[in-house]
Write a protein that holds these residues in place. Structure first.
Motif, short mmCIF file in Angstrom:
data_model
loop_
_atom_site.label_atom_id
_atom_site.label_comp_id
_atom_site.label_asym_id
_atom_site.label_seq_id
_atom_site.Cartn_x
_atom_site.Cartn_y
_atom_site.Cartn_z
N LYS A 58 0.80 -1.22 0.00
CA LYS A 58 0.00 0.00 0.00
C LYS A 58 0.84 1.28 0.00
CE LYS A 58 -3.98 -2.10 0.11
NZ LYS A 58 -4.87 -2.05 -1.07
N TYR A 61 -0.43 3.98 -2.32
CA TYR A 61 -1.58 4.73 -1.78
C TYR A 61 -1.09 5.88 -0.89
CZ TYR A 61 -5.28 5.99 1.49
OH TYR A 61 -6.16 6.69 2.28
N TRP A 431 -10.35 -0.45 3.41
CA TRP A 431 -9.87 -0.24 2.05
C TRP A 431 -11.00 -0.22 1.03
CZ3 TRP A 431 -5.22 1.55 1.39
CH2 TRP A 431 -4.24 1.30 2.35
N VAL A 458 -11.61 3.59 1.34
CA VAL A 458 -10.83 4.27 0.30
C VAL A 458 -11.52 4.19 -1.05
CG1 VAL A 458 -8.65 4.27 -0.98
CG2 VAL A 458 -8.64 3.92 1.50
N HIS A 588 -8.41 2.55 -8.06
CA HIS A 588 -8.40 1.34 -7.23
C HIS A 588 -8.61 0.14 -8.13
CE1 HIS A 588 -10.00 -1.74 -4.55
NE2 HIS A 588 -9.44 -1.11 -3.55
N TYR A 593 -2.54 0.73 -6.41
CA TYR A 593 -2.84 2.15 -6.59
C TYR A 593 -1.84 2.75 -7.56
CZ TYR A 593 -6.02 1.61 -2.75
OH TYR A 593 -7.05 1.20 -1.97
#
Length: 596
Positions: A58, A61, A431, A458, A588, A593
């Motif tokens: 991640k 992100y 998420w 997210v 996404h 990402y």
């Protein structure tokens, strides 16, 4: 003349009209620091617990948020009695989180993305399972006095602790050890015996652990609980606090005059700062931040005293400890002024509104005020430190007694556990809207996922319709906006427009002036900023509106009649041309990402 050119002026126009001069800004002053609670961030191996590889997955992100530094809560070897704050080996990664190779891989990828990495260091105590403590119980040199051991008191043949000191987790801070036939001292859980820093060997051991991680290439350390490191050598009883409604076994029952904020704590941090500075001289600054809850005048001493530097800054928790749903504009203004009033001339501000030890901002202050608090946190002079999930407006999850795992809550018992529990703010990161919020593919998580994950996550906040504003969108734009020179180097003016409306303005030379207006109240307000600052134009444009403000970017507002809904907030500017925010666009796709 050259000296004048290299000094940057930041004028804080507060009640004292004080002025602070600083040199050019370093990375830790410019970047947003993002705290990751590893157990709850992302699970890569589907055991229901987050890990280093999950964080690795991640990182893009985090890069897309615009933050420049990630801070990892404890990941070192531990029996997990206090979820990593009971360390059994200061130089090993706990297998729950992965391996040292996983850690090195994370550091390398973070560096490629331009992200700094700092980590927790917990120096006040170790785990009872640490080799040092096991040997100290056996009185094996040199470990005999690595911890704080005291003989019992006896009265009428009954054994009692050496004094009345209490544990932060409740009940006596002294635990009897049958094998050694003495009590050991623990400021926190019984599984966390306090180290004896008056032993010079311990002092060196713990300093060498700092050096070990700096050699590993990390960019800094967050030093945990620095106010507890030393205790008074006299071991006198502490006086009662006389706080109403507190039982004799609760930590708040005493004033901790002999177990917190001893002058030796500051001297230790100053010694460690010298180590950090030696490493900083080799290249990029190695950053040290300290954690201590207390009055501003107590905490700020960790900047250093007697012309010796301490931490780069101590965490400023005033927005956590001194602000609640009933706080008005005057209270917020005074809190901001109070920090700068006590901060030394060489100091640098910082603002924290959430972390792993306190209810989330959306829970403490309400969902709609989150944006306004982020506006203050991001746009006041200083560094912003953000807790993972707060950018989404995540709220605390209700944790039943049978689900409770926090030792502090368990010690309080089933009747009072909710008052002390930290579990609610530590639940898994949200998420997406799939099972267990995309945190794991396991059927079970170490703490339950918040039931609102299907809407607060997210994915949903990124895919929301363009005409709708989300907490995540606002957060990302604030991170970008704070990179503007006005917020990096500008002045600060605070105005109480009414009992519940606070205004902040920031200016720098000929650049545009910005204003942040926050309505803390429960009614619609009409405020007159122009009256307080006539040098502003009659009209300003909206740069960033809160989700509930009823404004869109580019709306023109009359500065003599700013209308705000309850808990709403806006950032205004005098010039649209000076607003050059271009946040990264992220998509996404199967947990990947992409940054465009």
């Amino acid at each position: 003349m050259k000296l004048i050119l290299i000094l940057l002026l930041i004028s804080f126009v507060l009640s004292t009209n004080s002025t602070l001069k600083i040199k050019g800004l370093d990375w830790w002053q410019q970047e947003v620091i993002y705290q990751i609670y590893p157990r709850s961030f992302k699970d890569s191996n589907n055991d229901g617990i987050g890990d280093l590889r999950g964080i690795y997955q991640k990182l893009t992100y985090l890069k897309s948020l615009g933050v420049g530094c990630i801070w990892l809560s404890p990941i070192l070897k531990s029996p997990m009695a206090d979820f990593g704050y009971d360390v059994s080996n200061f130089r090993e990664i706990d297998p729950i989180f992965g391996t040292m190779d996983d850690f090195d891989m994370l550091i390398r990828k973070a560096r490629k993305l331009g992200l700094k990495v700092i980590m927790d260091y917990v120096p006040n105590h170790t785990s009872e399972k640490h080799e040092w403590f096991i040997k100290s119980v056996e009185r094996i040199p040199p470990y005999t006095d690595y911890y704080i051991w005291r003989d019992a008191k006896y009265q009428n043949g009954k054994r009692y602790p050496p004094n009345n000191w209490l544990s932060n987790f409740g009940k006596s801070a002294w635990e009897w050890n049958e094998k050694r036939n003495q009590y050991y001292f623990h400021q926190f859980g019984v599984q966390q015996p306090d180290l004896n820093y008056r032993n010079p060997v311990v002092f060196e051991e713990m300093k060498n652990n700092v050096i070990f991680w700096l050699d590993k290439g990390i960019d800094g350390l967050r030093i945990d609980s620095v106010d507890y490191l030393y205790e008074s050598e006299e071991f006198l009883d502490e006086p009662p606090s006389h706080v109403d409604g507190v039982s004799a076994e609760e930590y708040a029952y005493l004033n901790h005059t002999y177990t917190r904020f001893q002058p030796e704590n500051i001297a230790l941090i100053q010694t460690w700062r010298e180590v950090f500075d030696r490493y900083s001289a080799r290249g990029s600054t190695k950053f040290m931040v300290t954690e201590a809850y207390g009055k501003a005048e107590e905490v700020i001493k960790f900047f250093g005293i007697s012309k010796r530097l301490g931490a780069h800054f101590p965490f400023n928790f005033l927005f956590i400890t001194n602000v609640n749903k009933e706080s008005n504009a005057i209270a917020l203004r005074d809190i901001i002024q109070n920090w700068y009033k006590h901060m030394p001339h060489y100091g640098w501000g910082n603002w924290v509104i959430g972390n792993h030890d306190n209810p989330r901002p959306a829970t403490r202050y309400g969902h709609f005020l989150v944006d306004g608090l982020h506006m203050l946190q991001m746009l006041l002079p200083g560094t912003a430190i953000v807790y993972n999930g707060d950018e989404l407006g995540m709220e605390d999850t209700f944790i039943r007694w049978d689900q409770t795992v926090d030792p502090k809550a368990l010690n309080a018992g089933p009747l009072k556990y909710q008052e002390f529990s930290r579990d609610g703010c530590r639940t898994p990161f949200q998420w997406d809207d799939t099972e267990n919020s995309g945190f794991t593919k396991s059927l079970h998580t170490w703490l339950p996922v918040n039931p609102d994950y299907w809407r607060v996550n997210v994915k949903s906040e990124l895919k929301n319709k363009k005409e709708l504003i989300t907490h995540l969108e606002i957060f990302r734009e604030l991170v970008q906006l704070r990179k503007n020179i006005v917020f990096q180097r500008g002045d600060l003016n605070l105005y109480v427009l009414s009992n519940w409306v606070l205004a902040v303005t920031r200016s720098f030379n000929d650049h545009a002036t910005y204003a942040i207006i926050v309505n803390l109240g429960s009614e619609i307000t009409i405020s007159n900023l122009y009256e307080k600052r006539p040098s502003l134009p009659r009209k300003m444009s909206v740069v960033i509106p809160s989700i509930n403000s009823n404004y869109l970017k580019g709306h023109i507002i009359n500065t003599n009649s700013i209308v705000l809904r309850p808990k709403a907030s806006v950032v205004l500017t005098t010039s649209e041309e000076d607003w050059d925010i271009k946040p990264n666009i992220i998509t996404h796709e199967d947990d990947n990402y992409k940054i465009y």
